[in-house]
Design a protein around this motif. Sequence first.
Motif, PDB file in Angstrom:
ATOM      1  N   LEU A  61     -26.067  63.994  98.037  1.00 49.43           N
ATOM      2  CA  LEU A  61     -25.213  62.873  98.420  1.00 49.43           C
ATOM      3  C   LEU A  61     -23.784  63.169  97.957  1.00 49.43           C
ATOM      4  O   LEU A  61     -23.513  63.164  96.762  1.00 49.43           O
ATOM      5  N   HIS A  62     -22.880  63.430  98.889  1.00 46.36           N
ATOM      6  CA  HIS A  62     -21.536  63.916  98.581  1.00 46.36           C
ATOM      7  C   HIS A  62     -20.487  62.806  98.596  1.00 46.36           C
ATOM      8  O   HIS A  62     -20.617  61.838  99.336  1.00 46.36           O
ATOM      9  N   TYR A  63     -19.454  63.008  97.795  1.00 45.28           N
ATOM     10  CA  TYR A  63     -18.265  62.147  97.803  1.00 45.28           C
ATOM     11  C   TYR A  63     -17.141  62.886  97.095  1.00 45.28           C
ATOM     12  O   TYR A  63     -17.380  63.885  96.404  1.00 45.28           O
ATOM     13  N   GLN A  64     -15.929  62.429  97.302  1.00 46.95           N
ATOM     14  CA  GLN A  64     -14.761  62.969  96.602  1.00 46.95           C
ATOM     15  C   GLN A  64     -14.200  61.866  95.725  1.00 46.95           C
ATOM     16  O   GLN A  64     -13.827  60.804  96.226  1.00 46.95           O
ATOM     17  N   ILE A  65     -14.142  62.120  94.420  1.00 44.71           N
ATOM     18  CA  ILE A  65     -13.708  61.099  93.472  1.00 44.71           C
ATOM     19  C   ILE A  65     -12.213  60.820  93.600  1.00 44.71           C
ATOM     20  O   ILE A  65     -11.766  59.703  93.374  1.00 44.71           O
ATOM     21  N   GLN A  69     -12.946  60.053 100.919  1.00 46.85           N
ATOM     22  CA  GLN A  69     -13.040  60.115 102.369  1.00 46.85           C
ATOM     23  C   GLN A  69     -13.906  58.993 102.917  1.00 46.85           C
ATOM     24  O   GLN A  69     -15.029  58.796 102.459  1.00 46.85           O
ATOM     25  N   GLY A  70     -13.386  58.286 103.922  1.00 38.12           N
ATOM     26  CA  GLY A  70     -14.233  57.485 104.777  1.00 38.12           C
ATOM     27  C   GLY A  70     -14.760  58.422 105.849  1.00 38.12           C
ATOM     28  O   GLY A  70     -14.074  59.376 106.236  1.00 38.12           O
ATOM     29  N   LYS A  71     -15.981  58.190 106.317  1.00 39.13           N
ATOM     30  CA  LYS A  71     -16.583  59.094 107.302  1.00 39.13           C
ATOM     31  C   LYS A  71     -17.208  58.288 108.437  1.00 39.13           C
ATOM     32  O   LYS A  71     -17.935  57.318 108.196  1.00 39.13           O
ATOM     33  N   LEU A  72     -16.924  58.715 109.647  1.00 37.14           N
ATOM     34  CA  LEU A  72     -17.597  58.195 110.831  1.00 37.14           C
ATOM     35  C   LEU A  72     -18.475  59.322 111.329  1.00 37.14           C
ATOM     36  O   LEU A  72     -17.977  60.375 111.738  1.00 37.14           O
ATOM     37  N   VAL A  73     -19.800  59.124 111.278  1.00 35.42           N
ATOM     38  CA  VAL A  73     -20.742  60.220 111.519  1.00 35.42           C
ATOM     39  C   VAL A  73     -21.640  59.933 112.709  1.00 35.42           C
ATOM     40  O   VAL A  73     -21.950  58.771 113.008  1.00 35.42           O
ATOM     41  N   GLY A 115     -15.500  55.342  98.690  1.00 33.44           N
ATOM     42  CA  GLY A 115     -16.208  54.700  97.583  1.00 33.44           C
ATOM     43  C   GLY A 115     -17.714  54.802  97.678  1.00 33.44           C
ATOM     44  O   GLY A 115     -18.432  54.257  96.848  1.00 33.44           O
ATOM     45  N   PHE A 116     -18.201  55.496  98.694  1.00 31.96           N
ATOM     46  CA  PHE A 116     -19.640  55.672  98.889  1.00 31.96           C
ATOM     47  C   PHE A 116     -20.002  57.147  98.841  1.00 31.96           C
ATOM     48  O   PHE A 116     -19.235  57.993  99.305  1.00 31.96           O
ATOM     49  N   ALA A 117     -21.183  57.448  98.312  1.00 35.18           N
ATOM     50  CA  ALA A 117     -21.759  58.789  98.453  1.00 35.18           C
ATOM     51  C   ALA A 117     -22.490  58.811  99.786  1.00 35.18           C
ATOM     52  O   ALA A 117     -22.995  57.786 100.259  1.00 35.18           O
ATOM     53  N   HIS A 118     -22.555  59.996 100.393  1.00 34.40           N
ATOM     54  CA  HIS A 118     -23.143  60.123 101.723  1.00 34.40           C
ATOM     55  C   HIS A 118     -24.041  61.354 101.786  1.00 34.40           C
ATOM     56  O   HIS A 118     -23.724  62.401 101.220  1.00 34.40           O
ATOM     57  N   GLY A 119     -25.152  61.190 102.488  1.00 39.10           N
ATOM     58  CA  GLY A 119     -26.041  62.325 102.707  1.00 39.10           C
ATOM     59  C   GLY A 119     -26.980  62.055 103.857  1.00 39.10           C
ATOM     60  O   GLY A 119     -27.067  60.937 104.362  1.00 39.10           O
ATOM     61  N   PHE A 120     -27.680  63.109 104.283  1.00 40.87           N
ATOM     62  CA  PHE A 120     -28.660  62.965 105.361  1.00 40.87           C
ATOM     63  C   PHE A 120     -29.732  64.027 105.234  1.00 40.87           C
ATOM     64  O   PHE A 120     -29.524  65.071 104.624  1.00 40.87           O
ATOM     65  N   ILE A 121     -30.894  63.711 105.817  1.00 39.45           N
ATOM     66  CA  ILE A 121     -31.987  64.684 105.921  1.00 39.45           C
ATOM     67  C   ILE A 121     -32.311  64.871 107.397  1.00 39.45           C
ATOM     68  O   ILE A 121     -32.329  63.904 108.168  1.00 39.45           O
ATOM     69  N   HIS A 141     -12.283  67.905  93.905  1.00 35.84           N
ATOM     70  CA  HIS A 141     -12.651  66.509  93.664  1.00 35.84           C
ATOM     71  C   HIS A 141     -14.036  66.159  94.202  1.00 35.84           C
ATOM     72  O   HIS A 141     -14.464  65.006  94.100  1.00 35.84           O
ATOM     73  N   GLU A 142     -14.716  67.141  94.777  1.00 44.55           N
ATOM     74  CA  GLU A 142     -16.041  66.874  95.341  1.00 44.55           C
ATOM     75  C   GLU A 142     -17.054  66.653  94.223  1.00 44.55           C
ATOM     76  O   GLU A 142     -17.045  67.337  93.204  1.00 44.55           O
ATOM     77  N   ARG A 143     -17.913  65.666  94.446  1.00 44.87           N
ATOM     78  CA  ARG A 143     -18.982  65.346  93.511  1.00 44.87           C
ATOM     79  C   ARG A 143     -20.274  65.195  94.305  1.00 44.87           C
ATOM     80  O   ARG A 143     -20.264  65.025  95.522  1.00 44.87           O
TER      81      ARG A 143
END
Length: 181
Positions: A61-65, A69-73, A115-121, A141-143
């Motif tokens: 689950l990725h995010y940049q502190i 980034q906001g993401k439209l996926v 402000g959200f972590a994001h991930g997918f399977i 800054h990636e976490r």
Amino acid sequence: MKAIPLSLPDVILFEPRVFADSRGFFFESFNQRVFEGAVGKPISFVQDNHSRSAKGVLRGLHYQIQSAQGKLVRVVEGEVYDVAVDLRRSSPTFGRWVGAHLSAENKHQLWIPEGFAHGFIVLSETAEFLYKTTDYYAPAHERCLAWDDPDVAIQWPWVGEPLLSDKDKVGKLLGDADLFD
């Protein structure tokens, strides 16, 4: 295009109106006015990304502190289960997650704000995943939040261990992660 707030109301599912016939289909995949009306503020995208992954790959689950980034996926081939986790300490939904099935067939898109972590399977044999971001990739800054954090308790629709990158194998638990205010 229909905008549907999910159980974390800042995360929005966009369901396009698809016009299909024997020749194929057409749909509007993005409309700035509709999008900004749904999210409630002006948004500018600065980067488009495209990934391809095999079945069982879990990214996140990725995010940049910083440079968040906001993401439209969306998915243009195959199917994924996409997840957003609220990492904003001041939010009433802090630490909660929401997920949605995104596929080439349903053509849904998911908005994951800053402000959200994001991930997918990946649930299909392969999946091609597209995302627009509101800020540039900033590796310093990636976490990464642990995909299997028991306190977050994401109900991934997958049996067994997913395929993870080295950085995703060492994601931090929510209690140890860098968080947003």
